[in-house]
Design an enzyme around this catalytic site. Structure first.
Site, PDB file in Angstrom:
ATOM      1  CE  LYS A  10      18.611  -6.805 -21.024  1.00 38.45           C
ATOM      2  NZ  LYS A  10      19.732  -7.169 -20.115  1.00 38.45           N
ATOM      3  CE1 TYR A  50      23.628  -7.780 -23.923  1.00 40.98           C
ATOM      4  CE2 TYR A  50      22.456  -9.756 -24.594  1.00 40.98           C
ATOM      5  CZ  TYR A  50      22.482  -8.540 -23.927  1.00 40.98           C
ATOM      6  OH  TYR A  50      21.368  -8.098 -23.267  1.00 40.98           O
ATOM      7  CG  ASN A 113      18.963  -6.051 -16.622  1.00 38.49           C
ATOM      8  OD1 ASN A 113      18.556  -6.566 -17.670  1.00 38.49           O
ATOM      9  ND2 ASN A 113      20.086  -5.379 -16.554  1.00 38.49           N
ATOM     10  CG  HIS A 116      20.267  -3.475 -24.125  1.00 39.08           C
ATOM     11  ND1 HIS A 116      21.543  -3.624 -23.639  1.00 39.08           N
ATOM     12  CD2 HIS A 116      20.384  -2.806 -25.297  1.00 39.08           C
ATOM     13  CE1 HIS A 116      22.402  -3.056 -24.501  1.00 39.08           C
ATOM     14  NE2 HIS A 116      21.714  -2.567 -25.515  1.00 39.08           N
ATOM     15  CD  GLU A 127      23.527  -1.572 -28.408  1.00 41.90           C
ATOM     16  OE1 GLU A 127      22.563  -0.867 -28.033  1.00 41.90           O
ATOM     17  OE2 GLU A 127      24.388  -2.013 -27.632  1.00 41.90           O
TER      18      GLU A 127
END
Ligand code: CMP
Length: 144
Positions: A10, A50, A113, A116, A127
């Site tokens: 990310k 998302y 974080n 992903h 995805e």
């Protein structure tokens, strides 16, 4: 069974220079990189990626974060790749992620974080198609 999984460093991970660390950990584990690209994420791609979180209070923050600066998108292949990648990443919340995992070693906040990874075979299929379409590589020899 051999699986493919979608993994993305990310914006926070890219900004902090953790692409190499993440790639290195997956390589050392024995997974095989079959697609990768450094890219900016459009609003539309972020919303599709998302989509399952659309009704969550943090959805807008999630989309604005992931579109804020480049991500490093990858597909990794190997035996049980989906579960293996998830165990290497650690729990979503870095406060609960064990030391030795990527989030446990490098993350502080649930929003930023680092990484992903697909959470199931159905998510992985969705995805990979969304981020890479058919652009996956084979390591088999293509010349004679
Ligand atoms: P990811 O695996 O990319 O999938 C959904 C993301 O939502 C998750 O990682 C977290 O980064 C993010 N997320 C989950 N819960 C929260 C929250 N309470 N606040 C902000 N972001 C969250």
């Amino acid at each position: 069974a051999t699986e493919k999984t979608f993994v993305m460093v990310k914006p926070d991970g890219v900004q902090r220079g953790l692409i190499g660390e993440v790639v290195s950990r997956f390589e050392r584990k024995g997974l095989k990189l079959v697609a990768a690209k450094l890219m900016s994420v459009s609003q539309s791609l972020a919303e599709q990626h998302y989509a399952e979180h659309k009704e969550r209070p943090f959805f807008n923050d999630l989309v604005s974060f992931i579109t804020s600066s480049p991500v490093f998108a990858m597909v990794w292949e190997g035996e049980n790749a989906i579960a293996i990648a998830r165990s290497m990443m650690g729990k979503t919340n870095p406060a609960e992620a064990a030391p030795g995992t990527i989030r446990g070693d490098y993350g502080l906040s649930i929003g930023m974080n680092i990484i992903h990874g697909s959470d199931s075979p159905a998510s992985a299929e969705r995805e990979i198609a969304l981020w890479f379409g058919g652009e996956l590589l084979s390591y088999e020899r293509s010349v004679d």
